[in-house]
Scaffold this motif. Sequence first.
Motif, mmCIF file in Angstrom:
data_model
loop_
_atom_site.group_PDB
_atom_site.id
_atom_site.type_symbol
_atom_site.label_atom_id
_atom_site.label_comp_id
_atom_site.label_asym_id
_atom_site.label_seq_id
_atom_site.Cartn_x
_atom_site.Cartn_y
_atom_site.Cartn_z
ATOM 1 N N VAL A 69 -1.398 -6.413 4.564
ATOM 2 C CA VAL A 69 -0.583 -7.595 4.856
ATOM 3 C C VAL A 69 -0.199 -8.253 3.539
ATOM 4 N N SER A 70 0.973 -8.881 3.530
ATOM 5 C CA SER A 70 1.424 -9.621 2.347
ATOM 6 C C SER A 70 1.646 -11.073 2.720
ATOM 7 N N TYR A 71 1.326 -11.974 1.787
ATOM 8 C CA TYR A 71 1.471 -13.399 2.046
ATOM 9 C C TYR A 71 1.389 -14.168 0.734
ATOM 10 N N LEU A 72 1.564 -15.482 0.832
ATOM 11 C CA LEU A 72 1.433 -16.366 -0.321
ATOM 12 C C LEU A 72 0.015 -16.920 -0.392
ATOM 13 N N ARG A 73 -0.537 -16.919 -1.586
ATOM 14 C CA ARG A 73 -1.824 -17.562 -1.828
ATOM 15 C C ARG A 73 -1.696 -18.363 -3.113
ATOM 16 N N ASN A 74 -1.852 -19.676 -3.016
ATOM 17 C CA ASN A 74 -1.691 -20.548 -4.187
ATOM 18 C C ASN A 74 -0.356 -20.298 -4.872
ATOM 19 N N ASP A 75 0.703 -20.177 -4.055
ATOM 20 C CA ASP A 75 2.080 -20.010 -4.520
ATOM 21 C C ASP A 75 2.324 -18.686 -5.237
ATOM 22 N N ARG A 76 1.463 -17.716 -5.032
ATOM 23 C CA ARG A 76 1.666 -16.374 -5.588
ATOM 24 C C ARG A 76 1.644 -15.358 -4.450
ATOM 25 N N LEU A 77 2.480 -14.334 -4.573
ATOM 26 C CA LEU A 77 2.533 -13.294 -3.559
ATOM 27 C C LEU A 77 1.401 -12.292 -3.773
ATOM 28 N N VAL A 78 0.660 -12.041 -2.707
ATOM 29 C CA VAL A 78 -0.477 -11.124 -2.773
ATOM 30 C C VAL A 78 -0.405 -10.139 -1.619
ATOM 31 N N VAL A 79 -1.200 -9.070 -1.726
ATOM 32 C CA VAL A 79 -1.404 -8.153 -0.614
ATOM 33 C C VAL A 79 -2.901 -8.057 -0.347
ATOM 34 N N ARG A 80 -3.246 -7.872 0.910
ATOM 35 C CA ARG A 80 -4.642 -7.729 1.315
ATOM 36 C C ARG A 80 -4.816 -6.388 2.029
ATOM 37 N N ASP A 81 -5.818 -5.650 1.622
ATOM 38 C CA ASP A 81 -6.251 -4.480 2.368
ATOM 39 C C ASP A 81 -7.128 -4.983 3.516
ATOM 40 N N VAL A 82 -6.643 -4.828 4.734
ATOM 41 C CA VAL A 82 -7.328 -5.424 5.871
ATOM 42 C C VAL A 82 -8.711 -4.812 6.080
ATOM 43 N N GLY A 83 -8.841 -3.512 5.802
ATOM 44 C CA GLY A 83 -10.120 -2.843 6.012
ATOM 45 C C GLY A 83 -11.189 -3.282 5.034
ATOM 46 N N SER A 84 -10.844 -3.287 3.741
ATOM 47 C CA SER A 84 -11.837 -3.626 2.714
ATOM 48 C C SER A 84 -11.908 -5.114 2.428
#
Length: 302
Positions: A69-84
């Motif tokens: 998933v991709s989203y904003l965190r503290n005004d920065r674009l990040v990706v999260r590996d949902v499994g890990s």
Amino acid sequence: MSADSVNYAWIKSCPRKDYTVPCGKWKLAMRSGKTITLTDAQSFPRRPGGKIDKDVGAPFRVSEDGRIVSYLRNDRLVVRDVGSGEVRPLPGRAATLPRGADEGEVSTALSSDGSVVVVDYGDANDRLPSLIADLRTGKVVTLPAKEDVAGFSPDGEHLLTTRRTADNTTEFSVFGKDGRRTAHRVVPQIVANNTPVALADDGTTVAVVVGGDSGRPRLHTYDLTSDAVSGAVRFSLPKGEEVQLLGWGPAGALTMWNYVGNGDGETVLAVKRTVDAETGVTRRLDSFKPRRDSWIWWAPGE
């Protein structure tokens, strides 16, 4: 690493006078049935000048395989590996928005496995070029600002874009993930005026679903190299289902997400099916009912 994946992502809706607004945190409804709350994901975008807009939700996307998933965190674009659970910023300049960019207009598009991300700033005057960020190599390249992203090929090597020309026609282009344009053509109206579309791994074949006056959808393929449109392949869907998302799968089959509405503009059921590009035979793979109290939700690959 967990084999679980995302069914859909959503953010809750709350009433405010005579309309509703997003509230709370982004959540992931998983195929296993559990719910994951993303406490680090921004719920609301920051407008130019710094004000937080609590009337709309911040950008969010889910990869087609439901694992990134991709989203904003503290005004920065990040990706999260949902499994890990690993979270990392997009590489280089793709993580930080340009000065003056409106977070409410930013959108991302993910390749099927989430390894390539396109960042589109959505500025009305097309001043800011989109970025293609390869998470495997860390390379970031630009995409012409006037190109609208239509989707990746399944292998993530090619990106289909569309552009309205000065002659009021539609041009399709294909770019490699390195930013080089490999194909482009002004397409026939049957391709330009129908959605959804999907690009194959060969970087030239485009599938398109046409609704038709009869209400029975049909599938065409279009070759960007030869400018040829195939004959129609008709397929049947249960009453009320409408094709919303389309993507190529293995052995010539296409995967589609179809939504069923309740007549009030709300989707009450999402159904995943395959459709054979040659025979039109369909097969149901999965389905889910999005939460009725969601302000917005995103299916994998949407």
